[in-house]
Every structure is written in C-alpha cells, then in structure tokens.
Design a protein around this motif. Sequence first.
Motif, PDB file in Angstrom:
ATOM      1  N   TRP A   1       6.419  -4.434  -3.765  1.00  0.00           N
ATOM      2  CA  TRP A   1       6.103  -5.317  -2.549  1.00  0.00           C
ATOM      3  C   TRP A   1       4.532  -5.446  -2.657  1.00  0.00           C
ATOM      4  CZ3 TRP A   1       7.504  -8.073   1.092  1.00  0.00           C
ATOM      5  CH2 TRP A   1       6.584  -8.115   2.294  1.00  0.00           C
TER       6      TRP A   1
ATOM      7  N   THR B   1       4.399  -8.597  -4.985  1.00  0.00           N
ATOM      8  CA  THR B   1       4.959  -9.844  -4.271  1.00  0.00           C
ATOM      9  C   THR B   1       3.765 -10.852  -4.155  1.00  0.00           C
ATOM     10  OG1 THR B   1       6.641  -8.595  -3.310  1.00  0.00           O
ATOM     11  CG2 THR B   1       6.341 -10.640  -2.428  1.00  0.00           C
TER      12      THR B   1
ATOM     13  N   ASN C   1       4.070 -15.377  -1.011  1.00  0.00           N
ATOM     14  CA  ASN C   1       5.436 -14.963  -0.657  1.00  0.00           C
ATOM     15  C   ASN C   1       5.538 -13.982   0.582  1.00  0.00           C
ATOM     16  OD1 ASN C   1       8.376 -14.688  -0.712  1.00  0.00           O
ATOM     17  ND2 ASN C   1       8.282 -13.984  -2.978  1.00  0.00           N
ATOM     18  N   LYS C   2       4.674 -13.116   0.339  1.00  0.00           N
ATOM     19  CA  LYS C   2       4.426 -12.071   1.568  1.00  0.00           C
ATOM     20  C   LYS C   2       4.115 -12.776   2.948  1.00  0.00           C
ATOM     21  CE  LYS C   2       1.506  -8.748   0.031  1.00  0.00           C
ATOM     22  NZ  LYS C   2       1.413  -8.682  -1.219  1.00  0.00           N
TER      23      LYS C   2
ATOM     24  N   ILE D   1       7.431 -14.196   4.079  1.00  0.00           N
ATOM     25  CA  ILE D   1       8.510 -13.237   4.674  1.00  0.00           C
ATOM     26  C   ILE D   1       8.083 -12.855   6.153  1.00  0.00           C
ATOM     27  CG2 ILE D   1       9.131 -10.769   4.344  1.00  0.00           C
ATOM     28  CD1 ILE D   1       9.071 -11.263   1.211  1.00  0.00           C
TER      29      ILE D   1
ATOM     30  N   SER E   1      -1.998 -13.757   5.064  1.00  0.00           N
ATOM     31  CA  SER E   1      -1.510 -13.036   3.907  1.00  0.00           C
ATOM     32  C   SER E   1      -2.248 -13.403   2.680  1.00  0.00           C
ATOM     33  CB  SER E   1       0.115 -13.218   3.886  1.00  0.00           C
ATOM     34  OG  SER E   1       0.626 -12.751   2.512  1.00  0.00           O
TER      35      SER E   1
ATOM     36  N   VAL F   1       1.631  -6.633   5.711  1.00  0.00           N
ATOM     37  CA  VAL F   1       0.988  -7.888   4.921  1.00  0.00           C
ATOM     38  C   VAL F   1      -0.107  -7.586   3.980  1.00  0.00           C
ATOM     39  CG1 VAL F   1      -1.189  -8.600   6.467  1.00  0.00           C
ATOM     40  CG2 VAL F   1       0.311 -10.269   5.580  1.00  0.00           C
TER      41      VAL F   1
ATOM     42  N   GLY G   1       0.404  -5.188   1.699  1.00  0.00           N
ATOM     43  CA  GLY G   1       1.019  -4.558   0.796  1.00  0.00           C
ATOM     44  C   GLY G   1       1.247  -3.154   0.610  1.00  0.00           C
TER      45      GLY G   1
ATOM     46  N   THR H   1       3.512  -0.155   2.254  1.00  0.00           N
ATOM     47  CA  THR H   1       4.816   0.274   2.995  1.00  0.00           C
ATOM     48  C   THR H   1       4.582   1.157   4.131  1.00  0.00           C
ATOM     49  OG1 THR H   1       5.234   1.922   1.194  1.00  0.00           O
ATOM     50  CG2 THR H   1       5.948  -0.279   0.928  1.00  0.00           C
TER      51      THR H   1
ATOM     52  N   VAL I   1      12.440  -9.155   4.116  1.00  0.00           N
ATOM     53  CA  VAL I   1      11.597  -7.769   3.765  1.00  0.00           C
ATOM     54  C   VAL I   1      12.287  -6.910   3.116  1.00  0.00           C
ATOM     55  CG1 VAL I   1      10.434  -5.981   4.796  1.00  0.00           C
ATOM     56  CG2 VAL I   1      10.464  -8.284   6.159  1.00  0.00           C
TER      57      VAL I   1
ATOM     58  N   VAL J   1      10.273  -1.172   2.609  1.00  0.00           N
ATOM     59  CA  VAL J   1       8.874  -1.890   3.105  1.00  0.00           C
ATOM     60  C   VAL J   1       8.688  -1.053   4.345  1.00  0.00           C
ATOM     61  CG1 VAL J   1       7.341  -3.749   3.512  1.00  0.00           C
ATOM     62  CG2 VAL J   1       8.798  -3.777   1.533  1.00  0.00           C
TER      63      VAL J   1
END
Lengths: 286, 488
Positions: free
Chosen positions: A62, A65, A69-70, A73, A120, A171, A173, A175, A200, A204
């Motif tokens: 995650w 990513t 992209n985050k 999402i 992000s 956002v 990174g 979890t 998602v 996460v």
Amino acid sequence: MSRLNIQKTYKLYIGGKFPRTESGRYFTINDNKGNLIANMCLASRKDFRNSVVIARNVQSSWANTTALNKGQILYRVAEMLEGRKEQFIAELIAQGETPANAKTEVLDAIDRLVYYAGWSDKYQQFFSAVNPVSSSHFNFSSVEPVGVVAVIAPENQSLLGLISVIAPAIVGGNTVVVLASETKPLTAISFAEVLNSSDVPGGVVNILTGKKAELAGQMASHMDVNSIIYCGTDEKLIKSISELASHNVKRTIFYKKHDWTNESCESPYLIEKTQEVKTTWHPTEI
Amino acid sequence: MQKNKDNSMFKASWSYNEAPESTDHIQIKKKYGLYINGKFSEPINGKYFDTINPSTNEKIASVAEATFEDVDAAVQAAKKAFESWSKLTGKERGKYIFRIARLIQERAREFAVIESLDGGKPIRESRDIDIPLAANHFFYYAGWADKLVYAFPNRTPKPIGVVGQIIPWNFPLLMAAWKLAPALAAGNTVVLKPAETTPLTALKLAEIIHESGIPKGVVNIVTGAGETGATIVNHPDVDKIAFTGSTNVGKYIQKATAGTGKKLTLELGGKGANIIFEDAAIDQAVEGIINAIFFNQGHVCCAGSRLFVQESVADIVIEKLKSRMDTLIIGDPLDKNTDIGAINSKKQLQTIENYIKIGLNEGGEIYQPDCKLPKNGNWCAPTLFLNVSQSHRIVQEEIFGPVLAIQTFRTIDEVIEKANNTPYGLSAGVWTQNGAKMFHLTQKLNAGVIWGNTFNKFDAASPFGGTKESGFGREGGLHGLKPYVKFD
C-alpha cells in the motif's frame, strides 16, 4: 400489501472480507425507543491480532502504491459514498442523530475524503527538505508511513469522526485497524462496504466492532502496531494506553475533539502525525 | 584466536611517536556545584560524586549530586524565567544563542581536551567533530528563533514551557547542544542533566551560558545519576521531557509520563545495519565500516554494529577489515594519533566484555588485532565476530562498544529483510556504486537516518532520530524544531 423489510447483518471487516467474530459473540444496538436495530459482532482480542497480521502484510505494498493512485483511490471512496449518502443519513438517524445533523455529517465526510485525496501527492513536498549540510554530501529528509496504526474511533459522529481519523493515516501509506464507535457502530460497517467497492486493497482498512474496555489494552500493547490513535476524553484510558504503548515505544496520538465538522479537523499536519522522517546522506565528492 | 601475520610487518616498520595534546591551557575546578537560576550553588544535601578519567581511572573533579530539592529549585527557576523568556522577541533570543555559539568556538580547544579527558574519546574526534558540531548547532538554531512561523506554515507555534533534558555520556557537549539550542530558540526554558560519568563539558558550558548574559533561570544544569533524571521526569512542573539514552530507560520514561500531559521525545538505542554489495568501492567501504563501528569506541547509538556483506566479496572484505583493524591505534585519548580511546566507564567495559563472552559462548568466531592495551583505565580491543546469525544476542542487542557482528547475504530482498528484522530503526548504511540499487535500499530500509556510501555523518541542519524502538522525534534541521513548540 405490506412488505417485510430485509434487515442487514453487520459483520466485521478484516482483510477485505466480512467475517463474523471468531469468538461468536455479539452485542445489541437499539434505537432510542429500545427496539433492536442490529446484533453487532463483539470482536475479540484475537480478531484484533488477526487484523494486525493482515494490516502488516499489505502495508508495504500500500505504501508503495503511487501517490497519484492512492489519491484516486480515496477520491473513489468519496464517489461511492456520495452515491450512497441517503443510506448513511438514514443509518445516522437510526443511531439517534437529527436529520439535519445526519445530512451535514455525511456531506462533510464525503468532502473530507476529497480533501485528503488531494493531499495524497502533495504532503510529501510539504514535509520534506533538502538540508544544507557543511560537508560534500547530498542530504535530504522525506516522510514515510509509520506502519500499522490502531485506531479507537470517536464515539460520536461515528462516520465523520472515523473518516477524519483514518483518511490522513491511509493517504500517508499506513494501514489501520479500527475499533468503531461502541454505541454507534452501524455506519462504520456500512462504510466498510463502501471501501470494499472502491479499489482500497483488502487489509488497508480493517474495522472491528466491540468494546473499548476489552480491546483498548491489546491495541495499545501489541508489539507489531507502530502507532495508536485514541479519540475521546477518558483520562484513565489515555493514561493506560500511554503506559502500554511504552512496551514497543508506540507513537500515541490523542484527539479530544467533540466536533469533527470543524475545518480545523482537516489538515496536512494530521497526515504528518503518522509519518516518520527519514534522512538520507550521500557523498557528492568524486 | 586468529591473527593476521602480514600486518606484523606493517607494525614493525611503522611506529608513531607520541603526539599528546597539551593540557596546560585548560581550567578545571576541583569541585563543581549545580547551575541553578544563574548561580553555581552547593547541592542541598551536600553530596558530591567523582568524575573519573576513564583512560587512567583517576579522579578529575568532584561534582554535585542533585536531589529532589535541587531539581525542584531548578524547575521553579525555569518556570519563573519562562514568563519573560517566552515573551522576549525571537530576535533577542536568537542573539543570546548566537553568543553561546561564538563562545564555544572561542574556547573550542579547551572543550575538546576536557571532553577527551572526561569521556575517553580520541582528541581528534572531540576536536574535529564533537566541539565544532556543538557550536554549529547553536549557530543553526539561533537563526531560527525569529523565524519560527516559517517553519510551520498556517500554524502559530508557541513554546511549551519548562523542558527537562537528559543526555548520555557518549557525546556529552554535542548532546547538550542538540537539546539546548532548539529548546531555547523556540522560547522554552530548560533543566538539563548531563550523564553521571561525563558532566564536565556541560558544566563548562554552564560557565559559557552564564557569560552569554542569558537571563537567569533560562538554562539550569543539574548533575547526578539516574535518580536525578527520574526526579526531572516525574516533576509536575516540567512540561516536556527530551531524553537520549538506552531504549530501556526510554520505555520507563514513556510509561512514567503517561497521562501527565508531558510532551516527550526519545532518542534511544540502535543496531544499525551496514550493507556492503559486491559492486561497492571495496576499499572505501572497508574504511566506512571501520568508521561505522569503531568511531567513538562504538559508543554510538547509530553505530553500524551489524555488517552484512554480499557473499561474493565476503572473503576479501573480511580480510581487508582485519588488516585495517590491525593498524588501528588504541590508547591515550589525548594523543593525536589515537584511533580508539578509552571505554567510557568500568561499568560499560563490563557490559561489552560480557557481550564478547556471550558471542563466544554462542559459537561466534572472534577476531581481535594483536594490540597492546594500556595497563590502567578501561580498554577494549576492536572486535569482530564471524559465524553469527540473526538469532545471536550479539546480533540482536545493542552492545554500545567496538564489537562488530558480520553476516553474509546473497540477494537484495534477503538483506533488506535481515536488516529490518530488529526492534530498532535508528540508522543504516549501504555501500554500492549502483545508483538504482542505492536508492532502492535507502527507501526500503526502516530507519531514521540512512547513509549511502558513507556512515556516521552528522550536521546541525540534518534531522536525526529513529523509528520503532529507537524512539521518536527528530533533532537537527527544520524537523528538530517541532518537538519544542506547541500549537493551539
């Protein structure tokens, strides 16, 4: 002709799936007239530990990513919530909110997701630095996620409060494993459905329903959790969380706010709370 | 014990004449009181302890032991001083801090000699690293004092109040500077406790702080051991604790401050991974490995105490390391030739020797050069261990001495996993000439400071601090300001 409504079964949200608690236990949520709204899963300490394993396993992918992209999402989560806002308003009303407050809360929650979606790919630039050291080195500091974050969500504003706390963490990174509002847990699990249909990745965000008295200690002492966020004002609990957090030098974050609609509840500085600064050196002399 | 015969040639043909740094220009009093509210005063219980030269085990001076009443007086002085210090303009605050920087520079040589006398580190290090960096730190943060709003856009930073600062014995003056400079720049007042075994340069710093004319009570320096530290930590009028030291004590402090509302920053232990790839510049890397573990006798929280060598170059790297170790000069800290000085205290020497025994008992293969150690004082030959694995205690635990544990690896993923498999996260080093590989590693390693093709570099402008059980908060640079301000 009258029709019998289909009632929803609320379960936990772990690793992108909706399992029942491994303990088989439940607790009840009633409306203000005392009628049963739902039997919620009474998550166990083992449910929490299982969630941490999953949250840890997906954390680095995650974090890796892309920021763009985050952001997309998170924006997708906002889109999904927008499409289902009537359901959330109804659920908040069922949990005792006034219709006006319920509407404000849902709309603010959607906007808050959009707000963090936009951060992000920007907060890194805001919190990073190139440092002018007095030797022939290129030296820079950047931020990285702290890792796995345990969250005890606010009791009130159970949707907006939850989103206001987890959006800046994910956002960035991280979890998260969240214990939803104990008295108003419905929207948290419905929000899990939104997350599950919003790209998602599973794991996460993990959401448990249950009792603080049972889970807070485990959340604070778990050796593979890097940070714990507690939203609330129980000073005894704050003290005990802080003490248990010392087992692995966990970062503790306490929010004593009551009103999450306020604009001061959204800020890149909230993203920074679950970030670590990494400084890298390399010689420039050849 | 295996010995490298080739280097006896080197030793026979290269000998160094003694080059001792003169001590006749330094001033050390026989007895030091506590610096509280702008005055040196006797401790209320009248007790003193000895500070010892670890290279001879001879007493240098008597130092006051602060008890609760003394700490309380210091905290009350700091509390009182905070009222006006926090209201002083940033410009004026900054000027006092600039003055302190200059005064350290002017007396740098005296400080360097005392640092080596009291702590055992080689004069080359105290002269070229500790003291200049300490002055630079004050210089750096002095300039921030009137610019704090630019450090936190869209927010209003305010000083926290009375800050209790507890520092270790490995970089005594430098750690005092790391703590004091940002705290003062942000408008806080301070009660600082230097380490029991190395109080002298902090007490000399008190003299300088006094000469700077800074208002009384803004900086208070109290000496003592762990109990004095605990008294500061538990004092109800202290608003923030900044601690550098062991992870165990750090955990105690985190627990002790729980629920008190005290802010906290911790800079704790480490077990730094130093990773050398087959495509590294081997000779530079070997020099870097030596510096990573033997700098300051290995009394460095960010030391590169775990070496990971790629299998294909393991033989050559280990051979070169051994022969470089053979040429290290161990002895008088005040001799300008000395590479490795005295171990800071008897107690620390016992800890290190105990870990060496543990390493041997666990089946590690030891190498120490054949060097003559001085008769008196606390000494430990540079040591490396081969044939160890992740589960060995000397691989897992911080030794805080000149002991290197060497493991080999084959693939990048393997070494990342091994390097990160520790509760600590303070530092790491990577040696490769391949740029993409370098940045892949610096991104994947979980630590607060990463050195690429270098190690153990420090700078006032460079944030320092760890992840996981190495603590939280940063010292140095823009990021080092944040632990000393609060927001509405």
